[in-house]
Design a protein around this motif. Structure first.
Motif, PDB file in Angstrom:
ATOM      1  N   ASP A 111      -3.274  16.905  -7.714  1.00  0.00           N
ATOM      2  CA  ASP A 111      -3.836  16.639  -6.391  1.00  0.00           C
ATOM      3  C   ASP A 111      -4.552  17.855  -5.824  1.00  0.00           C
ATOM      4  O   ASP A 111      -5.568  17.709  -5.122  1.00  0.00           O
TER       5      ASP A 111
ATOM      6  N   GLU B 105      -7.870  17.812  -7.343  1.00  0.00           N
ATOM      7  CA  GLU B 105      -8.630  16.709  -6.766  1.00  0.00           C
ATOM      8  C   GLU B 105      -9.128  17.073  -5.362  1.00  0.00           C
ATOM      9  O   GLU B 105     -10.249  16.720  -4.977  1.00  0.00           O
TER      10      GLU B 105
ATOM     11  N   ARG C  58     -16.980  13.797  -1.436  1.00  0.00           N
ATOM     12  CA  ARG C  58     -16.495  12.414  -1.518  1.00  0.00           C
ATOM     13  C   ARG C  58     -15.040  12.375  -1.041  1.00  0.00           C
ATOM     14  O   ARG C  58     -14.363  13.413  -0.991  1.00  0.00           O
ATOM     15  N   PRO C  59     -14.561  11.184  -0.669  1.00  0.00           N
ATOM     16  CA  PRO C  59     -13.131  11.088  -0.277  1.00  0.00           C
ATOM     17  C   PRO C  59     -12.226  11.419  -1.468  1.00  0.00           C
ATOM     18  O   PRO C  59     -12.505  11.036  -2.609  1.00  0.00           O
ATOM     19  N   ALA C  60     -11.156  12.104  -1.184  1.00  0.00           N
ATOM     20  CA  ALA C  60     -10.189  12.439  -2.244  1.00  0.00           C
ATOM     21  C   ALA C  60      -9.387  11.203  -2.627  1.00  0.00           C
ATOM     22  O   ALA C  60      -9.117  10.328  -1.809  1.00  0.00           O
ATOM     23  N   GLU C  61      -9.006  11.125  -3.886  1.00  0.00           N
ATOM     24  CA  GLU C  61      -8.136  10.070  -4.383  1.00  0.00           C
ATOM     25  C   GLU C  61      -6.887  10.720  -4.967  1.00  0.00           C
ATOM     26  O   GLU C  61      -6.839  11.078  -6.156  1.00  0.00           O
ATOM     27  N   PHE C  62      -5.897  10.919  -4.129  1.00  0.00           N
ATOM     28  CA  PHE C  62      -4.692  11.622  -4.547  1.00  0.00           C
ATOM     29  C   PHE C  62      -3.744  10.683  -5.279  1.00  0.00           C
ATOM     30  O   PHE C  62      -3.668   9.491  -4.984  1.00  0.00           O
ATOM     31  N   ARG C  63      -2.998  11.236  -6.223  1.00  0.00           N
ATOM     32  CA  ARG C  63      -2.091  10.452  -7.047  1.00  0.00           C
ATOM     33  C   ARG C  63      -0.630  10.879  -6.911  1.00  0.00           C
ATOM     34  O   ARG C  63       0.252  10.314  -7.546  1.00  0.00           O
TER      35      ARG C  63
ATOM     36  N   SER D 130     -13.058  16.956  -4.779  1.00  0.00           N
ATOM     37  CA  SER D 130     -13.606  16.012  -3.797  1.00  0.00           C
ATOM     38  C   SER D 130     -14.376  16.745  -2.705  1.00  0.00           C
ATOM     39  O   SER D 130     -15.392  16.243  -2.206  1.00  0.00           O
TER      40      SER D 130
ATOM     41  N   LYS E  65      -1.896   5.705   6.044  1.00  0.00           N
ATOM     42  CA  LYS E  65      -2.749   6.893   6.017  1.00  0.00           C
ATOM     43  C   LYS E  65      -2.005   8.071   5.387  1.00  0.00           C
ATOM     44  O   LYS E  65      -2.555   8.808   4.560  1.00  0.00           O
TER      45      LYS E  65
ATOM     46  N   ARG F  12      -1.659   7.681   1.614  1.00  0.00           N
ATOM     47  CA  ARG F  12      -2.871   7.961   0.835  1.00  0.00           C
ATOM     48  C   ARG F  12      -3.073   9.458   0.613  1.00  0.00           C
ATOM     49  O   ARG F  12      -3.929   9.860  -0.176  1.00  0.00           O
TER      50      ARG F  12
ATOM     51  N   ASN G 180       0.819  -1.211   0.000  1.00  0.00           N
ATOM     52  CA  ASN G 180       0.000   0.000   0.000  1.00  0.00           C
ATOM     53  C   ASN G 180       0.857   1.266   0.000  1.00  0.00           C
ATOM     54  O   ASN G 180       0.591   2.219   0.735  1.00  0.00           O
TER      55      ASN G 180
END
Length: 270
Positions: free
Chosen positions: A251, A254, A263-268, A258, A209, A212, A12
């Motif tokens: 990001d 994003e 909604r939960p953020a989906e960072f890259r 978000s 955490k 993410r 992860n």
């Protein structure tokens, strides 16, 4: 790369590094120093790794430098130095230890130390060089250098006064008395004290955490905190520099999207 004195697992986006010399309480022999340095250098520019956890096997986190090897250790040290960059290790302060701890200090990604037992001498410095320290109730921090009639090295005189204040830091360095986990937490040296059974699990959960999160912003935050400007105004200018980089990132957009979309953020990390 195959490792002998540590294990490396990546899950992860977290690199889990476990010092694996339990018979020596994970003391740093030349092979462990070079293998840990290799992990830091190989993950530094790996976008698949966004955070790291460092812990130890057995009763010790790291008992510091292993001075028991004699001529065989010196031979191995010279051989490993030659293989990984002779001049770099010869010219650095305190040899390959200096290269390792300089690399730790400059490592751009967050590191969580899961201090499972005694952290002594350079082992204490290893824990101090990490960004966050979670400690087992079995943990102890020992500035053991005075017991060997040498000055503290591997960055101890840099980290300890910053974290504890001059008086407490000097008391530990002058006496070499161990600091237990509860006092380390009370003094602010560790973030939390945990049961031994949950230490590594909770340390990994914290690192995951962090991983993410928006890694570009997090790494720049670490750089800003670790390289403080000499004045408030100069530090604000440095923050503006960081904002200029993160403000144009994917990001950042994003984070806004978000929030607006609830909604939960989906960072890259881009």
């Amino acid at each position: 790369m195959a490792y002998e004195d540590l294990t490396l697992e990546i899950q992860n986006s977290v690199a889990i590094v476990t010092l694996n010399r339990p018979e020596k309480m994970n003391a740093m022999g030349p092979r462990l120093v070079h293998e840990l340095l290799g992990v830091l250098e190989s993950t530094r520019h790996d976008d698949g790794v966004k955070a790291m956890v460092i812990t130890g096997v057995g009763r010790g986190f790291c008992a510091g430098a292993d001075v028991s090897g004699g001529s065989e250790a010196r031979r191995l040290s010279a051989e490993l130095d030659e293989a990984s960059g002779y001049r770099r290790h010869r010219e650095a302060p305190i040899g390959h230890y200096g290269v390792l701890f300089s690399t730790l200090n400059d490592y751009p990604k967050p590191i969580v130390a899961a201090v499972n037992g005694a952290a002594a001498g350079a082992g204490m410095s290893l824990a101090l060089a990490c960004d966050i320290r979670l400690a087992s109730t079995n943990a102890r921090f020992i500035s053991a250098f005075v017991h060997r009639a040498i000055v503290p090295d591997t960055g101890s005189t840099f980290y300890l006064p910053q974290m504890l204040g001059k008086g407490r830091a000097l008391e530990l360095m002058y006496t070499g008395e161990p600091l237990n986990a509860s006092d380390a937490e009370r003094y602010g040296l560790v973030n939390r004290v945990l049961d031994p059974e949950s230490l590594v699990e909770e340390s990994i959960a914290l690192a995951e955490k962090i991983a993410r999160g928006p890694s570009l912003a997090i790494e720049l935050t670490k750089r800003l905190v670790n390289n403080q400007a000499p004045s408030f105004d100069m530090q604000v200018e440095r923050e503006a520099w960081g904002l200029g980089i993160t403000g144009d990132s994917e990001d950042r957009q994003e984070g806004i999207d978000s929030f607006l979309e609830k909604r939960p953020a989906e960072f890259r990390g881009r």
